[in-house]
Design an enzyme around this catalytic site. Structure first.
Site, PDB file in Angstrom:
ATOM      1  N   ASP A  93       7.923  -6.090 -36.771  1.00  0.00           N
ATOM      2  CA  ASP A  93       6.735  -5.148 -37.404  1.00  0.00           C
ATOM      3  C   ASP A  93       7.479  -3.630 -37.049  1.00  0.00           C
ATOM      4  O   ASP A  93       8.389  -3.559 -36.270  1.00  0.00           O
ATOM      5  CB  ASP A  93       5.537  -5.172 -37.061  1.00  0.00           C
ATOM      6  N   ASP A 267      -0.624 -13.099 -37.902  1.00  0.00           N
ATOM      7  CA  ASP A 267       0.257 -12.849 -36.603  1.00  0.00           C
ATOM      8  C   ASP A 267      -0.924 -12.389 -35.746  1.00  0.00           C
ATOM      9  O   ASP A 267      -1.631 -11.674 -36.246  1.00  0.00           O
ATOM     10  CB  ASP A 267       1.430 -11.919 -36.567  1.00  0.00           C
ATOM     11  N   CYS A 305      -6.526 -33.079 -28.600  1.00  0.00           N
ATOM     12  CA  CYS A 305      -5.219 -32.313 -28.613  1.00  0.00           C
ATOM     13  C   CYS A 305      -4.373 -33.147 -28.112  1.00  0.00           C
ATOM     14  O   CYS A 305      -4.410 -33.923 -27.270  1.00  0.00           O
ATOM     15  CB  CYS A 305      -5.134 -31.060 -28.121  1.00  0.00           C
ATOM     16  N   CYS A 307      -1.145 -31.860 -27.711  1.00  0.00           N
ATOM     17  CA  CYS A 307      -0.131 -31.198 -26.958  1.00  0.00           C
ATOM     18  C   CYS A 307       0.300 -31.455 -25.470  1.00  0.00           C
ATOM     19  O   CYS A 307      -0.559 -32.073 -24.873  1.00  0.00           O
ATOM     20  CB  CYS A 307      -0.510 -29.350 -26.821  1.00  0.00           C
ATOM     21  N   CYS A 310      -2.444 -31.179 -22.721  1.00  0.00           N
ATOM     22  CA  CYS A 310      -3.763 -32.064 -22.748  1.00  0.00           C
ATOM     23  C   CYS A 310      -3.302 -33.331 -22.484  1.00  0.00           C
ATOM     24  O   CYS A 310      -3.983 -34.227 -21.948  1.00  0.00           O
ATOM     25  CB  CYS A 310      -4.309 -31.958 -24.187  1.00  0.00           C
ATOM     26  N   HIS A 336      -0.922 -24.475 -25.059  1.00  0.00           N
ATOM     27  CA  HIS A 336      -2.073 -25.134 -25.504  1.00  0.00           C
ATOM     28  C   HIS A 336      -2.806 -24.246 -26.711  1.00  0.00           C
ATOM     29  O   HIS A 336      -2.654 -24.800 -28.039  1.00  0.00           O
ATOM     30  CB  HIS A 336      -3.019 -25.438 -24.632  1.00  0.00           C
TER      31      HIS A 336
END
Length: 371
Positions: A93, A267, A305, A307, A310, A336
């Site tokens: 940005d 974002d 989840c 991930c 988890c 996570h």
């Protein structure tokens, strides 16, 4: 052009877009969420971990990298990708939002913005040309024009003057941009909460023919229904063959509602920031891991989840890490939360593919606890 947007299909329920954004460093499937690496790092995450959770593109910040370590140092290091060891696409940005957030520490003129560093109080000046020079040195794949972000609320005449200056600055940015074959420069639509001003800003920017367009000046304190309303009267007039980016939005409801209204890119620092503060996004809503209810909770943070966090750690252990001020806790919750949002966007893309995005939204909202 450095990038090319390919529209794959539109959802019959909503008009949401499924697409591919072709960049010099790979193809990005959209709609997509971009983790924020403000200072050439997504806080607590390694580039390898970002790839594990299927980050397709990350965002870095011109203002912060200009102040520290300096864009010329990064250029001498071989550019931002090499400096931070990330070989995927990067969006930078322009620093406009950060500069305008400084309040009394900055002074706006037609030439640019004079401001004092939040780090040491030193005086600096960024013009549209300087913002482009910095981003050219960083070597990001997608750059943003230097814009003036009007606050909310703001008088209509102030917003009109602001958007017209943004257009003039956008033209100066385009004229200053050197690496057009390697770096795409996006325009930023301003106009506050005024429909006619949003259309004016968009029309002026379309004339400048940028390869992509962002909707700026939202998520600055206005109610969410008002943000959705602005999107509803803005996105239909945005070019269909170019990517549409909603800046600074990252809560699950806003990502889904934004996609429904035709946005391709998002974002926000939200998932990593709340993760470092002990809040997790889960399939059944937010969990504040420091709460005593998790003291002896030996099950996963989110049983739905997949991930790393988890699969390997209990809520009780995560709570212990936060209560003991252990850095690992910040890392695991950040991991996570980013995985959760990237998986959410995968599901949004699949729902668009199957023409059921409204159904998906209703199911998700009910489970997550949104009204």
């Amino acid at each position: 052009m450095a990038i090319k947007y390919e529209l794959i299909k539109e959802c019959k329920q909503t008009g949401a877009r499924l697409g591919k954004l072709h960049t010099p460093r790979g193809v990005i499937e959209t709609p997509i969420f971009m983790p924020v690496g403000t200072q050439a790092t997504v806080k607590t995450m390694t580039p390898e971990e970002l790839k594990e959770i299927k980050s397709q593109i990350i965002l870095s910040n011109t203002y912060h990298l200009y102040l520290r370590p300096g864009h010329k140092l990064i250029e001498n290091a071989g550019g931002l990708h090499k400096f931070m060891n990330w070989d995927g696409p990067i969006l930078t940005d322009s620093g406009g939002f950060q500069v305008f957030s400084l309040g009394d520490l900055r002074k706006i003129s037609e030439e640019g913005v004079e401001f004092r560093s939040h780090l040491d109080g030193s005086k600096h000046f960024i013009s549209p040309e300087k913002a482009v020079e910095i981003q050219n040195s960083l070597g990001s794949d997608i750059m943003m024009v230097f814009d003036e972000c009007a606050p909310y609320p703001a008088e209509k005449q102030y917003v009109k003057n602001s958007l017209e200056r943004t257009t003039r600055w956008a033209k100066r940015c385009k004229d200053a941009h050197k690496n057009t074959d390697k770096q795409a420069l996006f325009g930023i639509i301003q106009g506050g909460m005024y429909e006619d001003l949003r259309k004016q800003s968009l029309e002026e920017l379309i004339e400048l023919d940028f390869p992509g367009y962002a909707v700026g000046g939202l998520s600055v304190g206005e109610p969410k229904p008002l943000m959705y309303e602005v999107l509803e009267y803005t996105t239909p007039f945005m070019p269909k063959n170019k990517p549409r980016y909603l800046m600074g939005v990252g809560s699950p409801d806003c990502l889904i509602e934004g996609a429904i209204r035709g946005i391709d890119m998002f974002d926000c620092v939200l998932p990593s920031r709340i993760g470092r503060n002990g809040t997790a996004m889960t399939s059944v809503g937010k969990i504040v891991i420091k709460n005593s209810a998790h003291t002896e909770a030996f099950d996963a943070l989110d049983p739905e989840c997949s991930c790393y966090t988890c699969k390997n750690y209990s809520r009780a252990y995560l709570r212990h890490l936060f209560k003991a001020n252990e850095v690992l806790g910040l890392r695991l919750l950040t991991y996570h939360n980013l995985h959760f949002l990237l998986k959410l966007m995968e599901e949004v893309r699949q729902a668009i593919r199957e023409d059921r995005l409204l159904d998906y939204r209703n199911e998700f909202f009910k489970k997550y606890g949104y009204e």
